[in-house]
Design a protein around this motif. Structure first.
Motif, short mmCIF file in Angstrom:
data_model
loop_
_atom_site.label_atom_id
_atom_site.label_comp_id
_atom_site.label_asym_id
_atom_site.label_seq_id
_atom_site.Cartn_x
_atom_site.Cartn_y
_atom_site.Cartn_z
N SER A 1 34.63 38.30 38.12
CA SER A 1 33.66 39.15 37.43
C SER A 1 32.36 39.26 38.23
O SER A 1 31.76 38.25 38.59
CB SER A 1 33.37 38.56 36.05
N THR A 2 31.91 40.48 38.45
CA THR A 2 30.63 40.70 39.12
C THR A 2 29.47 40.28 38.23
O THR A 2 28.53 39.62 38.67
CB THR A 2 30.48 42.17 39.53
N GLY A 3 29.53 40.67 36.95
CA GLY A 3 28.46 40.30 36.03
C GLY A 3 28.30 38.80 35.90
O GLY A 3 27.19 38.27 35.88
N ALA A 4 29.42 38.08 35.80
CA ALA A 4 29.36 36.63 35.68
C ALA A 4 28.73 36.00 36.92
O ALA A 4 27.93 35.06 36.82
CB ALA A 4 30.75 36.06 35.45
N ALA A 5 29.09 36.52 38.10
CA ALA A 5 28.53 35.98 39.33
C ALA A 5 27.02 36.24 39.41
O ALA A 5 26.25 35.35 39.78
CB ALA A 5 29.24 36.60 40.54
#
Length: 459
Positions: free
Chosen positions: A362-366
């Motif tokens: 996940s980009t958002g999680a990163a």
């Protein structure tokens, strides 16, 4: 773990809550005296629990010039020649020339309200406006710092106060120019300022005072060395390599680029935050990552000023850490800072999901995890939701159209890229609920004070 029982205890229940190890279901958070005393996972709600759909840790804002909120939107007219950071700075100097301590308090209080409403729960206030309107020192050298502390108390935001040493107008210890008299300090006066700032923030529950040499152009090499004992055990923040002209001027002065020079001449480590660091070579990027310093990224301001795009992909590949800040406060929006950070990489690299940690991730999680950890480290505090830590929490409305039927990292992705601040319901700092249904509890009163201040400042 402590049960958290007692008259100061409260309990919040989340259907989904983002913990250090990832998203958890059915979580009770017990809070006492501002701190989390217990986290229970996969439990049933109790009648006394305050129920919420999903929650995340509050985000640190590692770089703010709060007073600039008062001039937001007033620099968007093209000048007679090419506009840049430097022409923007001239307009800022004219605005700041009129500001009183009470104006600073009123403007900063509204900025901090807006930060809380967008999901920031702590601010690193990089504060360089120290003196009276004629440049004379106040009887209390830290009076302006006191105005910042008062604004933090009014709003309830966590404060890492970063009083700034600003002595020169350019590389090579050039004398101050017109418009800078309200900033200028010697190292001796700066030591007194730090002491006074500490007194002003002493009544806040979890304040930190750091050290902030403004930039290599505003502080001489000798002054940077003299700051070392004052910086012991404190966060250290510095503007660096924000504009191409700054890099060119540093090369002309020293034969080195700014980040290169700093890493060669200062003991830069994990206590340091290098704000912007936009213009680096590959070698500088890797060396900064190895130092452990946090990159202080402010994508909205960097875009507004036309500064450039930070080499985030290469920096992360080298093991670098970063956090986000709102800097000039032209627009205060936690999710937008993270979204624009990723979108800047997409536009320059012509790809998607550039800052995700790997295939299928996940980009958002990163983005959220990196900014949370890096921002907290830069501000001298610990991050995340765990027993013993401050209860800094943001709840999201699960009925928001962009969050319907989301679980796990899809919540973070949808919050950052589709919903933004419109999905924020409640915000707690140090266990106090400061925002409810997206609105700060003292917004109306603080906005009245802001209105009165702007009426005087903008004629």
């Amino acid at each position: 773990m402590s049960s958290g029982s007692g008259k100061n205890a409260k309990s919040l229940f989340f259907d989904h809550l983002l913990l250090p190890e990832g998203w958890a279901r059915d979580v009770r958070v017990t809070i006492r005296d501002g701190r989390i005393t217990a986290l229970e996972i996969d439990v049933e709600a109790r009648p006394e629990d305050e129920r919420h759909g999903c929650g995340l840790p509050g985000m640190p804002n590692l770089h703010s010039h709060a007073f600039q909120r008062g001039m937001a939107g007033l620099t968007e007219r093209r000048g007679p020649s090419d506009d840049s950071f430097w022409t923007w700075r001239d307009i800022m100097y004219r605005f700041v020339d009129r500001v009183t301590p009470d104006d600073v308090r009123a403007i900063a209080a509204l900025a901090y309200v807006e930060m809380l409403e967008s999901g920031f729960t702590r601010v690193g206030e990089f504060h360089y406006l120290h003196h009276d309107r004629n440049g004379a020192h106040f009887a209390d050298l830290a009076e302006m710092s006191g105005a910042i502390a008062a604004a933090a108390a009014e709003s309830g935001i966590g404060l890492t106060l970063l009083p700034v040493l600003y002595s020169h107008s350019g590389f090579g210890a050039q004398p101050p120019r017109d418009g800078q008299s309200r900033f200028i300090l010697s190292v001796e006066d700066y030591a007194r300022l730090l002491e006074g700032a500490g007194r002003h923030v002493a009544s806040l529950p979890d304040a930190v005072v750091g050290v902030a040499p403004h930039s290599l152009r505003a502080v001489s090499p000798d002054q940077l060395r003299l700051l070392e004992p004052l910086a012991a055990g404190r966060p250290v923040h510095i503007h660096i390599a924000e504009q191409v002209k700054e890099v060119e001027d540093c090369l002309a002065w020293s034969g080195r680029r700014p980040v290169e020079w700093l890493l060669d001449h200062a003991d830069v480590d994990g206590r340091w935050c290098l704000v912007h660091a936009t213009h680096m070579t590959d070698a500088e990027t890797a060396a900064m990552a190895r130092s452990g310093a946090i990159a202080g990224l402010c994508p909205i301001t960097e875009a507004n000023l036309g500064d450039g795009v930070f080499p985030a992909e290469a920096f992360l590949a080298a093991g670098g850490r970063y956090g986000i800040g709102s800097d000039s406060n032209i627009l205060i929006d936690c999710a937008e800072e993270l979204r624009l950070l990723e979108y800047g990489q997409r536009l320059t690299r012509r790809g998607r999901n550039m800052l995700a940690r790997g295939a299928g991730q996940s980009t958002g999680a990163a983005l959220h995890a990196a900014a949370l950890a890096g921002g907290a480290a830069a501000l001298g505090v610990r991050s995340g939701l765990a027993a013993g830590l401050p209860a800094d929490i943001v709840s999201l409305d699960p009925d928001h159209p962009a969050l319907l039927h989301r679980q796990g990292d899809a919540i973070t992705d949808s919050f950052l890229f589709a919903a933004g601040r419109s999905a924020i319901d409640c915000v707690w700092h140090y266990g106090e609920k400061l925002v409810h249904q997206g609105r700060h509890r003292a917004r109306s009163r603080i906005l009245r004070d802001y209105h009165a201040a702007l009426e005087t400042l903008i004629a």
